[in-house]
Scaffold this active site. Sequence first.
Site, PDB file in Angstrom:
ATOM      1  N   ASP A   1       0.850  -1.196   0.000  1.00  0.00           N
ATOM      2  CA  ASP A   1       0.000   0.000   0.000  1.00  0.00           C
ATOM      3  C   ASP A   1       0.887   1.249   0.000  1.00  0.00           C
ATOM      4  O   ASP A   1       0.402   2.374  -0.110  1.00  0.00           O
ATOM      5  CB  ASP A   1      -1.029  -0.010   1.146  1.00  0.00           C
ATOM      6  CG  ASP A   1      -0.396  -0.166   2.516  1.00  0.00           C
ATOM      7  OD1 ASP A   1       0.842  -0.288   2.601  1.00  0.00           O
ATOM      8  OD2 ASP A   1      -1.146  -0.163   3.520  1.00  0.00           O
ATOM      9  N   SER A   2       2.210   1.024   0.032  1.00  0.00           N
ATOM     10  CA  SER A   2       3.159   2.122  -0.194  1.00  0.00           C
ATOM     11  C   SER A   2       3.001   2.681  -1.610  1.00  0.00           C
ATOM     12  O   SER A   2       3.587   3.716  -1.922  1.00  0.00           O
ATOM     13  CB  SER A   2       4.604   1.653   0.031  1.00  0.00           C
ATOM     14  OG  SER A   2       4.891   0.526  -0.774  1.00  0.00           O
TER      15      SER A   2
ATOM     16  N   ASP B   1      -0.989  -6.122  -0.320  1.00  0.00           N
ATOM     17  CA  ASP B   1      -1.334  -5.517   0.972  1.00  0.00           C
ATOM     18  C   ASP B   1      -2.835  -5.325   1.100  1.00  0.00           C
ATOM     19  O   ASP B   1      -3.497  -4.850   0.167  1.00  0.00           O
ATOM     20  CB  ASP B   1      -0.674  -4.130   1.084  1.00  0.00           C
ATOM     21  CG  ASP B   1       0.524  -4.134   2.003  1.00  0.00           C
ATOM     22  OD1 ASP B   1       0.685  -5.089   2.799  1.00  0.00           O
ATOM     23  OD2 ASP B   1       1.321  -3.185   1.924  1.00  0.00           O
TER      24      ASP B   1
ATOM     25  N   LYS C   1      -1.016  -9.568   2.719  1.00  0.00           N
ATOM     26  CA  LYS C   1      -0.315  -9.109   3.932  1.00  0.00           C
ATOM     27  C   LYS C   1      -1.258  -8.219   4.746  1.00  0.00           C
ATOM     28  O   LYS C   1      -1.900  -7.323   4.187  1.00  0.00           O
ATOM     29  CB  LYS C   1       0.960  -8.351   3.568  1.00  0.00           C
ATOM     30  CG  LYS C   1       1.703  -7.802   4.795  1.00  0.00           C
ATOM     31  CD  LYS C   1       3.140  -7.431   4.484  1.00  0.00           C
ATOM     32  CE  LYS C   1       3.333  -6.149   3.723  1.00  0.00           C
ATOM     33  NZ  LYS C   1       2.787  -4.925   4.374  1.00  0.00           N
TER      34      LYS C   1
ATOM     35  N   GLU D   1      -1.668  -5.917   8.345  1.00  0.00           N
ATOM     36  CA  GLU D   1      -1.044  -5.288   9.513  1.00  0.00           C
ATOM     37  C   GLU D   1      -1.809  -5.683  10.782  1.00  0.00           C
ATOM     38  O   GLU D   1      -3.043  -5.688  10.788  1.00  0.00           O
ATOM     39  CB  GLU D   1      -1.048  -3.758   9.363  1.00  0.00           C
ATOM     40  CG  GLU D   1      -0.106  -3.285   8.268  1.00  0.00           C
ATOM     41  CD  GLU D   1       0.044  -1.770   8.195  1.00  0.00           C
ATOM     42  OE1 GLU D   1      -0.378  -1.069   9.149  1.00  0.00           O
ATOM     43  OE2 GLU D   1       0.581  -1.290   7.184  1.00  0.00           O
TER      44      GLU D   1
ATOM     45  N   GLU E   1       8.509  -4.424  10.703  1.00  0.00           N
ATOM     46  CA  GLU E   1       8.970  -3.137  10.177  1.00  0.00           C
ATOM     47  C   GLU E   1       9.509  -2.278  11.323  1.00  0.00           C
ATOM     48  O   GLU E   1       8.876  -2.198  12.391  1.00  0.00           O
ATOM     49  CB  GLU E   1       7.807  -2.413   9.472  1.00  0.00           C
ATOM     50  CG  GLU E   1       8.232  -1.071   8.883  1.00  0.00           C
ATOM     51  CD  GLU E   1       7.276  -0.514   7.840  1.00  0.00           C
ATOM     52  OE1 GLU E   1       6.286  -1.187   7.507  1.00  0.00           O
ATOM     53  OE2 GLU E   1       7.541   0.609   7.372  1.00  0.00           O
TER      54      GLU E   1
HETATM   55  O1  KIV Z   1       3.569  -1.131   1.686  1.00  0.00           O
HETATM   56  C1  KIV Z   1       4.746  -1.510   1.746  1.00  0.00           C
HETATM   57  O2  KIV Z   1       5.569  -1.258   0.857  1.00  0.00           O
HETATM   58  C2  KIV Z   1       5.165  -2.270   2.910  1.00  0.00           C
HETATM   59  C3  KIV Z   1       6.630  -2.372   3.140  1.00  0.00           C
HETATM   60  C4  KIV Z   1       7.098  -1.139   3.815  1.00  0.00           C
HETATM   61  C5  KIV Z   1       6.968  -3.585   3.879  1.00  0.00           C
HETATM   62  O3  KIV Z   1       4.348  -2.734   3.647  1.00  0.00           O
END
Ligand code: KIV
Length: 258
Positions: A43-44, A82, A112, A114, A181
């Site tokens: 989600d980055s 994510d 993934k 959180e 992280e």
């Molecule tokens: O969204 C992302 O790129 C991440 C990384 C920072 C692990 O979750």
Amino acid sequence: MKKTTKTIIRKKGAEKIAMLTAYDALFASLADAADVDIILIGDSVGNTILGYQSTVPVTIETMVHHTAAVSRANPDALILADLPFGCAHFSFDRLLEDCRKLVQLGGADAVKIEGGADMAEKIAKLTKAGIAVMGHIGLEPQQVLKLGGYKKFGKTEEEKAKILADAKALENAGAFAVLMEMTDADCAKKVTESISVPTIGIGSGADCDGQVLVCADVLGLTQNPPSFVKQYANLSDTIKKAYAAYVSDVKNGKFPTA
Ligand code: KIV
């Protein structure tokens, strides 16, 4: 050969796991050509590509769109998507529906999420439903509004104990791996030694089973990358020079030549 959760789990203690973000087919193909193990559609994408200040504005529709683009590159790497802001905290049915979208519409091999022990019950149900889940603990960037900024975790005894308990809860819930992280290196090492599934670190020292970085940081495309980042290229300068040469050629009639 296509990498699966089984391939990734088997690497623990045998070989380090290399993971990179990608948000489209072009960069996914380039990462795959380097034999990366996992491609993360993070989600980055929000703050790296889409111009947001954080990952918070990223929606499930955005994640499906970018995950599908990566999937069209057909990488051997495991495709990990994510789950964006908020989605994990609705009802289980809605969470399952969002994970279904990432897998069925986006083509993700795994998701993934959180959260630690607080997410374990839902993650156990997701894994029962056939969704492969990587946990994400330590700094959880989706909590940035509550935290008031980004910081390192696992420095105090209390935080260390919580991170270890979170990792164990995720392992027991059936997560195939745990990402840590911005976690204190000693704490990350202890977690890595204490659970049977692989740990992936970012800003969490050298002793995790694998590492992940954001592609734009690795390539030198970001302005102020975090201090733990190693830049392997300076594409920002290369691209600016190439674009400037093109603009100059067009203005001066040097391109096209016929
Ligand atoms: O969204 C992302 O790129 C991440 C990384 C920072 C692990 O979750």
